[in-house]
Write a protein that holds these residues in place. Structure first.
Motif, PDB file in Angstrom:
ATOM      1  N   MET A 111       0.841  -1.186   0.000  1.00  0.00           N
ATOM      2  CA  MET A 111       0.000   0.000   0.000  1.00  0.00           C
ATOM      3  C   MET A 111       0.881   1.243   0.000  1.00  0.00           C
ATOM      4  O   MET A 111       1.958   1.247   0.569  1.00  0.00           O
ATOM      5  CB  MET A 111      -0.900   0.024   1.227  1.00  0.00           C
ATOM      6  N   GLU A 112       0.367   2.291  -0.623  1.00  0.00           N
ATOM      7  CA  GLU A 112       1.108   3.535  -0.677  1.00  0.00           C
ATOM      8  C   GLU A 112       0.937   4.334   0.606  1.00  0.00           C
ATOM      9  O   GLU A 112       0.175   3.955   1.478  1.00  0.00           O
ATOM     10  CB  GLU A 112       0.635   4.338  -1.880  1.00  0.00           C
ATOM     11  N   GLN A 113       1.629   5.476   0.693  1.00  0.00           N
ATOM     12  CA  GLN A 113       1.554   6.327   1.874  1.00  0.00           C
ATOM     13  C   GLN A 113       0.130   6.835   2.069  1.00  0.00           C
ATOM     14  O   GLN A 113      -0.511   7.271   1.131  1.00  0.00           O
ATOM     15  CB  GLN A 113       2.517   7.510   1.712  1.00  0.00           C
ATOM     16  N   MET A 114      -0.370   6.764   3.266  1.00  0.00           N
ATOM     17  CA  MET A 114      -1.722   7.234   3.535  1.00  0.00           C
ATOM     18  C   MET A 114      -1.872   7.573   5.010  1.00  0.00           C
ATOM     19  O   MET A 114      -1.021   7.245   5.818  1.00  0.00           O
ATOM     20  CB  MET A 114      -2.742   6.183   3.129  1.00  0.00           C
ATOM     21  N   THR A 115      -2.962   8.206   5.319  1.00  0.00           N
ATOM     22  CA  THR A 115      -3.272   8.535   6.704  1.00  0.00           C
ATOM     23  C   THR A 115      -3.668   7.271   7.456  1.00  0.00           C
ATOM     24  O   THR A 115      -4.366   6.420   6.932  1.00  0.00           O
ATOM     25  CB  THR A 115      -4.416   9.558   6.765  1.00  0.00           C
ATOM     26  N   ASN A 123      -0.063  11.013   9.728  1.00  0.00           N
ATOM     27  CA  ASN A 123       0.360  10.904   8.334  1.00  0.00           C
ATOM     28  C   ASN A 123       1.705  10.209   8.185  1.00  0.00           C
ATOM     29  O   ASN A 123       2.153   9.966   7.072  1.00  0.00           O
ATOM     30  CB  ASN A 123       0.433  12.288   7.675  1.00  0.00           C
ATOM     31  N   GLN A 168      -5.915   1.566   7.856  1.00  0.00           N
ATOM     32  CA  GLN A 168      -5.536   2.269   6.640  1.00  0.00           C
ATOM     33  C   GLN A 168      -6.485   1.850   5.528  1.00  0.00           C
ATOM     34  O   GLN A 168      -6.923   0.702   5.491  1.00  0.00           O
ATOM     35  CB  GLN A 168      -4.107   1.929   6.224  1.00  0.00           C
ATOM     36  N   SER A 196      -6.747   1.926   1.259  1.00  0.00           N
ATOM     37  CA  SER A 196      -6.053   2.209   0.005  1.00  0.00           C
ATOM     38  C   SER A 196      -6.957   3.006  -0.935  1.00  0.00           C
ATOM     39  O   SER A 196      -8.171   3.125  -0.706  1.00  0.00           O
ATOM     40  CB  SER A 196      -5.638   0.907  -0.678  1.00  0.00           C
ATOM     41  N   ASN A 197      -6.385   3.542  -1.995  1.00  0.00           N
ATOM     42  CA  ASN A 197      -7.169   4.256  -3.003  1.00  0.00           C
ATOM     43  C   ASN A 197      -8.214   3.351  -3.637  1.00  0.00           C
ATOM     44  O   ASN A 197      -9.236   3.813  -4.124  1.00  0.00           O
ATOM     45  CB  ASN A 197      -6.253   4.829  -4.087  1.00  0.00           C
ATOM     46  N   GLU A 198      -7.973   2.045  -3.624  1.00  0.00           N
ATOM     47  CA  GLU A 198      -8.906   1.079  -4.201  1.00  0.00           C
ATOM     48  C   GLU A 198     -10.007   0.698  -3.211  1.00  0.00           C
ATOM     49  O   GLU A 198     -10.886  -0.088  -3.527  1.00  0.00           O
ATOM     50  CB  GLU A 198      -8.164  -0.189  -4.651  1.00  0.00           C
ATOM     51  N   GLY A 199      -9.927   1.198  -1.978  1.00  0.00           N
ATOM     52  CA  GLY A 199     -10.947   0.922  -0.985  1.00  0.00           C
ATOM     53  C   GLY A 199     -10.680  -0.295  -0.118  1.00  0.00           C
ATOM     54  O   GLY A 199     -11.519  -0.685   0.675  1.00  0.00           O
TER      55      GLY A 199
END
Length: 84
Positions: free
Chosen positions: A1-5, A70, A31, A33-36
């Motif tokens: 997973m990429e950087q996220m809150t 963050n 966390q 992801s952008n994909e949910g």
């Protein structure tokens, strides 16, 4: 997973999924992801993934956010403050 809150969450487990104990309160990082895809890691290192918010919500009750971060350093500081 990429950087996220990352949210710091406390919640009551409603299932025995992947090593969790039913009816136990857990403290964990959450966390999304952008994909949910939702990823949680409990403070005793149980890692669980959920394919949707629905899957997550039917697995937990009494969900409370204790804060967010963050970066890893801020998250670790939050954990230490809770333990202290």
């Amino acid at each position: 997973m990429e950087q996220m809150t990352t949210q710091l969450i406390t919640a009551l487990s409603l299932t025995e999924d992947k090593g969790l104990q039913k009816d136990r309160v857990y403290l964990f990082s959450l966390q999304v992801s952008n994909e949910g895809v939702i990823r949680i890691i409990t403070t005793d290192d149980i890692e669980v993934y959920y394919g949707s918010i629905h899957d997550f919500l039917i697995s937990w009750a009494k969900i409370s956010s204790l804060g967010w971060a963050n970066d890893k350093e801020t998250f670790q500081k939050m954990l230490e403050e809770l333990k202290g």
